[in-house]
Structures are given as C-alpha cells and as structure tokens.
Design a protein around this motif. Sequence first.
Motif, short mmCIF file in Angstrom:
data_model
loop_
_atom_site.label_atom_id
_atom_site.label_comp_id
_atom_site.label_asym_id
_atom_site.label_seq_id
_atom_site.Cartn_x
_atom_site.Cartn_y
_atom_site.Cartn_z
N LEU A 50 -5.10 1.73 -3.27
CA LEU A 50 -4.47 1.74 -1.96
C LEU A 50 -5.00 0.59 -1.11
O LEU A 50 -4.24 -0.18 -0.51
CB LEU A 50 -4.75 3.08 -1.28
CG LEU A 50 -4.18 3.17 0.12
CD1 LEU A 50 -2.70 3.46 0.05
CD2 LEU A 50 -4.91 4.22 0.92
N ALA A 51 -6.34 0.48 -1.10
CA ALA A 51 -6.95 -0.57 -0.28
C ALA A 51 -6.47 -1.93 -0.74
O ALA A 51 -6.14 -2.81 0.06
CB ALA A 51 -8.47 -0.48 -0.38
N GLY B 232 -3.68 -2.61 -2.31
CA GLY B 232 -2.28 -2.74 -1.90
C GLY B 232 -2.15 -3.16 -0.46
O GLY B 232 -1.39 -4.07 -0.12
N VAL B 233 -2.95 -2.51 0.40
CA VAL B 233 -2.88 -2.82 1.82
C VAL B 233 -3.32 -4.26 2.07
O VAL B 233 -2.68 -4.99 2.83
CB VAL B 233 -3.76 -1.82 2.62
CG1 VAL B 233 -3.93 -2.30 4.06
CG2 VAL B 233 -3.14 -0.44 2.60
N VAL C 115 -0.53 -6.63 0.98
CA VAL C 115 0.57 -6.65 1.95
C VAL C 115 0.14 -7.42 3.20
O VAL C 115 0.90 -8.23 3.74
CB VAL C 115 1.00 -5.20 2.31
CG1 VAL C 115 1.97 -5.21 3.49
CG2 VAL C 115 1.65 -4.53 1.11
N ALA C 116 -1.09 -7.17 3.65
CA ALA C 116 -1.57 -7.86 4.85
C ALA C 116 -1.62 -9.36 4.61
O ALA C 116 -1.24 -10.15 5.49
CB ALA C 116 -2.95 -7.33 5.23
N THR D 210 3.77 -2.26 16.75
CA THR D 210 4.29 -2.29 15.39
C THR D 210 5.81 -2.22 15.38
O THR D 210 6.48 -3.00 14.69
CB THR D 210 3.75 -1.09 14.58
OG1 THR D 210 2.34 -1.04 14.76
CG2 THR D 210 4.07 -1.24 13.13
N VAL E 281 2.61 2.41 9.42
CA VAL E 281 1.29 2.02 9.92
C VAL E 281 0.47 3.27 10.25
O VAL E 281 -0.72 3.37 9.93
CB VAL E 281 1.42 1.11 11.16
CG1 VAL E 281 0.09 0.99 11.89
CG2 VAL E 281 1.92 -0.24 10.74
N VAL F 193 -0.74 4.74 6.94
CA VAL F 193 -1.80 3.94 6.31
C VAL F 193 -3.12 4.12 7.06
O VAL F 193 -4.18 4.33 6.46
CB VAL F 193 -1.37 2.45 6.26
CG1 VAL F 193 -2.56 1.59 5.87
CG2 VAL F 193 -0.24 2.27 5.26
#
Lengths: 234, 370
Positions: free
Chosen positions: B19-20, B22-23, B26-27, B331, B351, B354
């Motif tokens: 997950l981290a 992935g985030v 994306v960031a 956002t 957001v 997450v």
Amino acid sequence: MSLLEVRDLDAGYGDLQILTDVDLDVDDEEYVTIVGPNGAGKSTVMKSVFGLTTHMGGTVTFDGEDISGTKPEDVIHKGLGYVPQNENVFAELSVEENLEMGAYILDEVPQDALGTVYDRFPILEERKEQRAGTMSGGQRQMLAMGRALMLDPELLLLDEPSAGLAPDLVDEMFDKIDEINGTGTAILMVEQNAKEALRRCDRGYVLSNGQNRYEDEGTVLLNDEEVRREFLGG
Amino acid sequence: MNISETYVRYRRSLGEEPLAIGVVLVALWMAWTLVSGLATGGIRVSSLASLVWDGLLRGLIIGLAGIGLSMTYSILNFANFAHGDYLTSGAFAGMATSYLIAGIGENSVGALLLVGAGGSVFGGAIGIGVTTSPVAVALGAIVAGASTIALALAIDRFVYKPIRDESGIALLITSIGVAFALRYLIQFVFGAGVRGTTAAGSVPRVNVPALDGTFRITAHDVSLIVVAGGLMLGVHLLLQRTKLGKAMRAMSDNEDLARITGIPTEQVIRTTWIVGAGLTGVAGYMFVLWKGTLGFNDGWLLLLLVFAAVILGGIGSIYGAIGGGIVIGLTASVSVIWIPSEFGRAAAFMVMIVILLFKPSGIFSGRTTA
C-alpha cells in the motif's frame, strides 16, 4: 446520628441486583474502609451513595437528609466528594482545568481551596498546564483526589486509591489519606490492599456477595481469626 | 550483507508495504505530471492558484459545518445525519431574510419570503451581495444562525431527547428520518428549483497576478474567510477559556465523571446544540452566498464531504474538523489537474481512505477538543 447512614440498601444495575440489605455508617471525621473479595459489591456501595446505580430499596441518609435516588450531579451539592477507581480524571483537560471542574458548582474557583490542594500535592502545581492524560498513574490519582477536595467535602469516597500504583507510592498515598482525614474530612474507602487499609482506618466492614459479613475496629478485624482466614489470606 | 539477504529484505518490504509503495508511486506520478505540466505550460500557475484558492474556501465551509457535527458527536455520542439539512434550513431562512430586506417595496412579501420560488423574484435583480446589500447579508447570516439554533433545539426536545438513553444506532437512524423530513419539508415550501441568489456580476473582485496570469478574489471570498475564521476563533476561545466551554470538553471526555463533578449535563447538551447549530446555519448561509445558488439538496450533498472531513480529522475534534475540511476541500478542487472534474468528490474520499489506512483514528486522533 452518623454523618452517613446506609440502611437495608438493595441496589444494582438495571435488573441485576448486587447489594442485599447492606448497612453502613460513617461518623463525622471517621475513617472507614470496606474490604472483601472481588465481586463483593464494594464499589457498588460507593456508586450507590452517589446515585450511579439502580436504587432497589433501603435508604442512604447523609447529614440527616435522605439522598437515596438523588441524581449524581446533585449529590455533590450535599457535601460529598467521590474519586472513582478508573478514569477518574478528565484526560483531555489540563491539571488546573481538572481542579476547576472540581469546583464547577461554585460561581468562582475557590482560590484558598486550590491553594490547599496545591500545598497537599505540590506535583500538581508544578504540572498545572500539563494534560492530565499524559501523567503517571500516581499523579493522576493525586489529581483525582485534589479534584474531589476542591469543595472541601465533609465525606470523601475513595475507590481503590492504591490500585495500580508502584509499591513505594502506595505508602505515600495512604499517608496523604491520613493527612486528609486528619484535617477533619471523613473517609469511606474501598481497598484491595486490605491489611494496610484496616491498619490505618478507624473502623472496617467486610463485604461478601453483596452483604455485610463483619464490622469492627480495623485492628480488631485485622487480628480476627476468621476474617484472616477467609478474607486476608491467613 | 550478501545479495540474497538484500533480496529477501527487498521482497519483504514489498510484501509488507504494498500500500505504502502504491501511494508513493501515485504521489510521484502526480508530482511529475504537475511539475512537467507547469514547466511546459500545460498547467498554468494561475489556474493552479485559482484551484487552491477555491479549495481553501470550500474547505473553510466544510470545516465550519464540520465543527457542529463533531461537537454533537462528541457530546451526544451520535452522528447526526440531519446535519446537512440544518445547513439547508439555515441557508433558506437567511436568504429569505436577505431577500425581504433587499427587495421589500418592489416585490410581493410572499415571493421574497419564499426566496423567489418558481422564478418570481431573482436574487440578482434585487442586488443581493455583501457590498450591494450589506445590511441584508449581515441580518441574513444572523437569522440563518438563530433559526437553525431554534430548529435544532426543537428537534432535540421533541425527537432526540426522549430517546437519549437508547443506543447511538437508534439515534443515528432517527436522525436519517429527521433529515428526510426536513429536506422534503423545505422542498414542499420553497420548491425544488435551484435559484441564483446573488448579483454575481456586481460583486467586487480583484485579479491577483500569478506569474502567467491572474486568479480572482471576490468580496464574497473575503467575507467567507472573515466570518468562518472569526467563528472558528470564537469556538476555540469558548472551549479553552470559558467555564461552560471547559465543561463541554469535560463532558465529551468522560460523561460519568462530569456528572459526579456536578456538571449539569442537560445544560451542556443544550449549549452544544446552540453553538453547533448556530455555526451550521451560518455556514449554510455563507456557502450559498459564496456559490451564488440555492437548492433544497445543497446541505445533503455537502454532508458527505463534511462527514469525510470530520472522520479524516478524527471524529469529535473540532480542530480535526477544520483541518479535515481544508484537506477535503483542497482535494476536491485541485484534483481536476489529474482527473476529470466529475471525480473531484471521489478523489476527496480516496484521500480520506488513504489517510485513514495510515492513521486509522484520524489526523488529530485522540485529541477530542485540544
């Protein structure tokens, strides 16, 4: 007539009855403890005095006035203070705000009472800006007592004041209670640490299964063969 | 360290933190798109500034509305789903007042009080605006707050108070019923049409230069900031400095202890409704003044974002509601750089999810009031 008179008290939670025919007295300036095994209903007696249980029968009289069934927020007006066992401070509020809440029913925070509490527990004055939830167990216990003393009650109810304290703090806590009693406040205390409590108090009650079992001077109970065998672990 | 160990560690970190990772990916992609867009001129600095400004203002409204929701949640222990319709009620009551003051004499009182239902009066025609009709706007905001307080107290007295000792679920479901009743009562009285409420063309504005262009700040933007900021500061001072405010914090912290301390709980509950509903009514009015349109669904549609903000900030914390509101507002607005604008609200919820995955109790977790 005693300051606090509990007669034939039946009480519990909802439909569940815990106490049956409990009798109990506390005189002016007296120091009384309730001991007994887990589940004996010791804390329930304290809660019942403060209107936090379902009243099922009998009376609680304080200073000659029947207060059975009085709502918790009104009991404090009668001259009683209560320190519950758990969650006995407002964790989100600062130390000083906790003490201010102790005197909520007065129009102004009584500065002399605040001074007396700070004299008795200097650590509270040092940490008055600190959030209560971040303090140690012993400090929180002192804060809870300080809060209950803000109105200078005639009778102070203490539920397990030594629970969860480090051994060296337990003695200090009992000394503080002696001091508070010494200045004229009657004490009704529930304690797990039964031997120390009985040694220090004027009179003690042994409760079991929600009923009175023994009642006598603390030192007499402490030396009673049956009480020792049944309740004090020999 | 040999190669196989490194490999194992690498694999483990991938397995444990998908997950981290992935985030982060994306960031990185978002940052790259933004920077390259700005560098090549595909994204104009001025339009980015304009989106940020819009998001901040939206966030202030969500935050102001969220304070009320958060306060009632922390003191009454239930999520009030009728909160969105309190916003709408405030907006209608306030606008009816503004219409009446600004348009009296030239229009029928009935049409003005119904906020021009069915196109009988237009807000633009009677010149509603903070500069064109300041008295009408100021009184409208006050009436919005006051009427929402009256409404919330009446609903509490007749609907919530009798079931206060039931579970939070019973209260929550009841509040959904209240929400529907209020919403369709408003529709019944004021009609289903969405009307323009302000003289949008005559609102003073300045164009602020931003490198490759300008972005716009209107008088309504400024009045929103002043009102929202002032009220937020007011709530902060109430909670931190006054006896009643401290009692509210005490009760939200530990209700049983508050009662044995002698804090009158019903009085605290009433104060909570007064403060919470007052802020909500004013938020509804300022929202409608700012966006320039008003419909019976406005509050309900905003409610999901308000809930997102409050949960994101850590439910029960008023500072969390403000912080969460600004994150959600930003956002929803700024996300159009990366995704089509229809998905702005979805992005706000993404957001929220997450952030909650990393900090499950919210940004201001555990700090109910401080």
